[in-house]
Design a protein around this motif. Structure first.
Motif, PDB file in Angstrom:
ATOM      1  N   GLN A 195       1.744   4.153  -3.054  1.00 36.71           N
ATOM      2  CA  GLN A 195       1.483   5.579  -2.850  1.00 36.71           C
ATOM      3  C   GLN A 195       2.748   6.416  -3.096  1.00 36.71           C
ATOM      4  O   GLN A 195       2.685   7.467  -3.746  1.00 36.71           O
ATOM      5  CB  GLN A 195       0.960   5.798  -1.428  1.00 36.71           C
ATOM      6  N   ARG A 196       3.890   5.927  -2.603  1.00 33.00           N
ATOM      7  CA  ARG A 196       5.156   6.649  -2.808  1.00 33.00           C
ATOM      8  C   ARG A 196       5.549   6.679  -4.284  1.00 33.00           C
ATOM      9  O   ARG A 196       6.047   7.696  -4.780  1.00 33.00           O
ATOM     10  CB  ARG A 196       6.268   6.009  -1.981  1.00 33.00           C
ATOM     11  N   ARG A 234       0.819  -1.221   0.000  1.00 35.82           N
ATOM     12  CA  ARG A 234       0.000   0.000   0.000  1.00 35.82           C
ATOM     13  C   ARG A 234       0.854   1.273   0.000  1.00 35.82           C
ATOM     14  O   ARG A 234       0.725   2.132  -0.888  1.00 35.82           O
ATOM     15  CB  ARG A 234      -0.943  -0.036   1.208  1.00 35.82           C
ATOM     16  N   GLN A 235       1.714   1.430   0.989  1.00 35.67           N
ATOM     17  CA  GLN A 235       2.511   2.660   1.087  1.00 35.67           C
ATOM     18  C   GLN A 235       3.539   2.766  -0.033  1.00 35.67           C
ATOM     19  O   GLN A 235       3.842   3.867  -0.512  1.00 35.67           O
ATOM     20  CB  GLN A 235       3.186   2.731   2.452  1.00 35.67           C
TER      21      GLN A 235
END
Length: 301
Positions: free
Chosen positions: A207-208, A203-204
């Motif tokens: 996003q990054r 997930r992160q």
């Protein structure tokens, strides 16, 4: 007049080489002699010789070697079906008559997104080898599985990570890809709508990556339920990322032509309890290792 006899014990009796059959099935499953040799822990020349002997004994060509990758002839396709059944029966007989009867339970932890297509085959193979041992399959997120393994609650875990931790073994490197609804258009929207479980390890990172290339995004759903994520994506309300080769029929790979950023290759790692715990854990680990071999991308040291 038919006398009921179907088995010959005389001079015309012929016996198929089970080792050659196993090599033939491995080549058919992996698509080549090189991968099959690695899977069987044999040299390429040994596998090639076994295949040649098998074809000569039957006086048929089982493999089509005219293309860059090895395929099966019509006779080879028929032979593959027989070979699988013969090997399964061979292994069942050997297991029933020679194995020590182990009983109990072993726990295998696997992230939701890599259960298919490998783990069902692993479970079938393990059940044939250890019919009185129950496999408790735990499906969760990598972070939680690692925590449980470290507490001694799980015997063998698989993880999806960008590296490998102490005591781990990388079974495969698999590309992370963008997926959406079949024929969907959600990937064209801006901000790009994402659907990930709250504890999903990707997930992160995703996003990054979007931030790095200047693509605005928003979360379309907040949930810990994989079913909720599947429903959202399959309704074309958001996009998601998965490991290549693990897509369900609800998703399809997005052919975005460079409109979305390229994603990393993910390690599929395995962590096992001590082999001193006995052959059950060791064999389960080996079955998992064999299962992921065909997904393997060369891993650099």
């Amino acid at each position: 007049m038919f006398d009921g006899s179907c088995i010959s014990y005389g001079d015309e009796m012929r016996n198929l080489d089970m080792t050659a059959l196993r090599s033939f099935v491995a080549v058919a499953d992996t698509g080549g002699v090189t991968k099959a040799a690695g899977l069987l822990n044999l040299t390429q020349s040994a596998v090639s010789m076994q295949l040649k002997r098998l074809e000569e004994s039957l006086n048929v060509s089982l493999l089509d070697r005219s293309a860059r990758s090895i395929g099966l002839t019509t006779q080879g396709e028929q032979m593959l079906s027989y070979a699988r059944r013969m090997l399964a029966l061979n292994d069942e007989i050997y297991g029933k008559l020679t194995a020590i009867e182990f009983e109990g339970e072993v726990t295998l932890g696997v992230p939701h997104d890599i259960i298919y297509p490998v783990i069902p085959k692993v479970l079938r193979r393990f059940a044939a080898a250890y019919p009185r041992v129950r496999v408790h399959l735990v499906s969760s997120f990598t972070r939680k599985l690692v925590e449980q393994f470290n507490r001694g609650e799980i015997d063998v875990i698989l993880t999806t990570e960008d590296s490998v931790g102490t005591g781990g073994e990388t079974l495969a490197k698999v590309p992370l890809i963008w997926v959406g609804a079949p024929g969907g258009q959600a990937w064209k929207q801006r901000p790009l709508r994402l659907a990930f479980e709250q504890r999903c390890i990707f997930r992160q990172y995703v996003q990054r990556r979007l931030d790095a290339v200047g693509i605005p995004w928003e979360m379309a759903v907040e949930s810990e339920s994989t079913r909720t994520i599947e429903a959202t994506v399959s309704a074309d309300l958001a996009v998601h990322t998965i490991l290549e080769g693990t897509a369900s029929h609800h998703f399809e790979a997005i052919n975005h032509g460079g409109s979305l950023p390229r994603l990393l290759e993910v390690n599929v790692n395995m962590y096992s309890a001590s082999i001193n715990d006995g052959p059950v854990v060791a064999d389960l680990s080996q079955f998992v290792r064999d299962g992921f071999y065909t997904m393997r991308v060369p891993v650099t040291a």
